[in-house]
Design a protein around this motif. Structure first.
Motif, PDB file in Angstrom:
ATOM      1  N   GLY A 130      56.562  25.510  40.251  1.00 13.42           N
ATOM      2  CA  GLY A 130      57.452  26.099  39.261  1.00 13.42           C
ATOM      3  C   GLY A 130      56.951  27.415  38.690  1.00 13.42           C
ATOM      4  O   GLY A 130      57.044  27.671  37.488  1.00 13.42           O
ATOM      5  N   LEU A 131      56.425  28.272  39.550  1.00 16.27           N
ATOM      6  CA  LEU A 131      55.887  29.557  39.104  1.00 16.27           C
ATOM      7  C   LEU A 131      57.004  30.565  38.848  1.00 16.27           C
ATOM      8  O   LEU A 131      58.009  30.590  39.552  1.00 16.27           O
ATOM      9  N   ASP A 132      56.802  31.403  37.821  1.00 20.28           N
ATOM     10  CA  ASP A 132      57.734  32.495  37.528  1.00 20.28           C
ATOM     11  C   ASP A 132      57.239  33.815  38.112  1.00 20.28           C
ATOM     12  O   ASP A 132      58.035  34.659  38.512  1.00 20.28           O
ATOM     13  N   GLU A 133      55.905  33.990  38.121  1.00 13.98           N
ATOM     14  CA  GLU A 133      55.345  35.264  38.569  1.00 13.98           C
ATOM     15  C   GLU A 133      54.017  35.048  39.295  1.00 13.98           C
ATOM     16  O   GLU A 133      53.191  34.238  38.875  1.00 13.98           O
ATOM     17  N   VAL A 134      53.838  35.787  40.376  1.00 13.33           N
ATOM     18  CA  VAL A 134      52.560  35.838  41.085  1.00 13.33           C
ATOM     19  C   VAL A 134      52.096  37.291  41.021  1.00 13.33           C
ATOM     20  O   VAL A 134      52.791  38.199  41.475  1.00 13.33           O
ATOM     21  N   ILE A 135      50.927  37.495  40.421  1.00 15.83           N
ATOM     22  CA  ILE A 135      50.347  38.834  40.292  1.00 15.83           C
ATOM     23  C   ILE A 135      49.290  39.011  41.377  1.00 15.83           C
ATOM     24  O   ILE A 135      48.329  38.242  41.440  1.00 15.83           O
ATOM     25  N   MET A 136      49.461  39.999  42.226  1.00 15.81           N
ATOM     26  CA  MET A 136      48.479  40.290  43.260  1.00 15.81           C
ATOM     27  C   MET A 136      47.438  41.249  42.667  1.00 15.81           C
ATOM     28  O   MET A 136      47.763  42.404  42.382  1.00 15.81           O
ATOM     29  N   ALA A 137      46.238  40.754  42.452  1.00 13.30           N
ATOM     30  CA  ALA A 137      45.171  41.556  41.846  1.00 13.30           C
ATOM     31  C   ALA A 137      44.048  41.781  42.856  1.00 13.30           C
ATOM     32  O   ALA A 137      42.892  41.420  42.627  1.00 13.30           O
ATOM     33  N   LEU A 138      44.417  42.380  43.981  1.00 10.82           N
ATOM     34  CA  LEU A 138      43.448  42.652  45.039  1.00 10.82           C
ATOM     35  C   LEU A 138      43.020  44.109  44.974  1.00 10.82           C
ATOM     36  O   LEU A 138      43.767  44.964  44.514  1.00 10.82           O
ATOM     37  N   SER A 139      41.830  44.379  45.446  1.00 12.35           N
ATOM     38  CA  SER A 139      41.306  45.742  45.432  1.00 12.35           C
ATOM     39  C   SER A 139      42.229  46.673  46.210  1.00 12.35           C
ATOM     40  O   SER A 139      42.771  46.291  47.255  1.00 12.35           O
ATOM     41  N   PRO A 140      42.428  47.913  45.709  1.00 12.93           N
ATOM     42  CA  PRO A 140      43.337  48.851  46.373  1.00 12.93           C
ATOM     43  C   PRO A 140      42.712  49.511  47.601  1.00 12.93           C
ATOM     44  O   PRO A 140      42.473  50.708  47.643  1.00 12.93           O
ATOM     45  N   THR A 141      42.430  48.678  48.594  1.00 11.91           N
ATOM     46  CA  THR A 141      41.886  49.149  49.873  1.00 11.91           C
ATOM     47  C   THR A 141      42.920  48.850  50.953  1.00 11.91           C
ATOM     48  O   THR A 141      43.925  48.184  50.689  1.00 11.91           O
ATOM     49  N   ILE A 142      42.670  49.288  52.164  1.00 10.57           N
ATOM     50  CA  ILE A 142      43.581  48.991  53.276  1.00 10.57           C
ATOM     51  C   ILE A 142      43.707  47.478  53.453  1.00 10.57           C
ATOM     52  O   ILE A 142      44.800  46.940  53.607  1.00 10.57           O
ATOM     53  N   GLY A 173      45.907  52.008  38.530  1.00  9.93           N
ATOM     54  CA  GLY A 173      45.026  52.800  37.692  1.00  9.93           C
ATOM     55  C   GLY A 173      43.603  52.625  38.215  1.00  9.93           C
ATOM     56  O   GLY A 173      42.690  53.355  37.867  1.00  9.93           O
ATOM     57  N   LEU A 174      43.453  51.619  39.062  1.00 12.63           N
ATOM     58  CA  LEU A 174      42.165  51.419  39.723  1.00 12.63           C
ATOM     59  C   LEU A 174      42.008  52.489  40.797  1.00 12.63           C
ATOM     60  O   LEU A 174      42.955  52.786  41.519  1.00 12.63           O
ATOM     61  N   PRO A 175      40.832  53.072  40.924  1.00 14.55           N
ATOM     62  CA  PRO A 175      40.634  54.081  41.961  1.00 14.55           C
ATOM     63  C   PRO A 175      40.876  53.494  43.351  1.00 14.55           C
ATOM     64  O   PRO A 175      40.434  52.388  43.636  1.00 14.55           O
ATOM     65  N   VAL A 176      41.578  54.228  44.187  1.00 14.64           N
ATOM     66  CA  VAL A 176      41.853  53.767  45.552  1.00 14.64           C
ATOM     67  C   VAL A 176      40.535  53.609  46.300  1.00 14.64           C
ATOM     68  O   VAL A 176      39.669  54.471  46.232  1.00 14.64           O
ATOM     69  N   GLY A 177      40.399  52.482  46.976  1.00 17.29           N
ATOM     70  CA  GLY A 177      39.188  52.217  47.735  1.00 17.29           C
ATOM     71  C   GLY A 177      38.081  51.569  46.922  1.00 17.29           C
ATOM     72  O   GLY A 177      37.027  51.255  47.446  1.00 17.29           O
ATOM     73  N   SER A 178      38.342  51.335  45.615  1.00 17.81           N
ATOM     74  CA  SER A 178      37.292  50.743  44.775  1.00 17.81           C
ATOM     75  C   SER A 178      37.356  49.227  44.856  1.00 17.81           C
ATOM     76  O   SER A 178      38.306  48.655  45.360  1.00 17.81           O
TER      77      SER A 178
END
Length: 199
Positions: free
Chosen positions: A136-148, A174-179
């Motif tokens: 019964g989830l309303d939202e799934v937040i993807m909090a993975l590093s902004p890498t390929i 707002g996280l630096p890409v590749g961090s």
């Protein structure tokens, strides 16, 4: 190079295997241990062995725990309709340090990386899909590093759970890409969660 003690060399060699500790730092740690009281060294050794022997994987989120179910999953005061997907248990600690997120977590234990031979079946993805279908989830937040690898994993999971009618978002870039989330300060992580965007 002549080493004054095989014991110092052995301890320094073991510490140099840890991330972020080079040979000089490992040697300094070994010499520092010599200055410590014997009981303090024994306590340090015991705590490391206890860590290895007693930490479990939470059967609900895949994070680390002293018990079968971690304190976050068993906390009835949290928002059980919002799920934050992270790469590792370390990321849970980083996000919790912000004090901004009040939902639950799902730990993938890695990212999809074909070059490293890591595919979807090697990660904790099937149980995530099952949660989306039954919890019964309303939202799934993807909090993975902004890498390929992070982006590929995010898009793959989003495509799997899109049919459940759940709002799938990702933390703001707002996280630096590749961090890596491990090296990002709490304020930046908090702002990224606050400014999450729909996928």
């Amino acid at each position: 190079m002549t080493v004054p003690s095989a014991y110092i060399e052995r301890v320094a060699k073991e510490f140099s295997k840890l991330p972020g500790i080079g040979n000089k730092s490992a040697s300094r740690i070994a010499f520092y241990l010599l200055k410590m009281e014997k009981k303090e060294v024994e306590n340090l050794a015991t705590s490391m062995i206890d860590l290895k022997n007693n930490i479990k994987t939470c059967i609900k989120c895949g994070g680390i725990s002293d018990l079968d179910i971690c304190s976050i999953c068993s906390d009835m005061g949290r928002d059980h309709r919002t799920l934050c997907v992270v790469e590792s248990a370390r990321d849970v600690l980083n996000i919790e340090a912000t004090g901004e997120f009040k939902g639950n977590y799902h730990v993938l234990s890695g990212l999809i990386s074909p070059l490293d031979g890591i595919g979807p079946d090697d990660l904790n993805i099937n149980s995530l899909v099952n949660k989306c279908g039954t919890d019964g989830l309303d939202e799934v937040i993807m909090a993975l590093s902004p890498t390929i690898e992070g982006d590929a994993t995010t898009l793959y999971i989003a495509s799997l759970i899109s049919s459940f009618g759940i709002n799938v978002t990702r933390i703001a870039h707002g996280l630096p890409v590749g961090s890596d989330l491990e090296y990002v300060d709490s304020a930046t992580i908090a702002k990224s969660i606050e400014g999450r965007v729909k996928i």
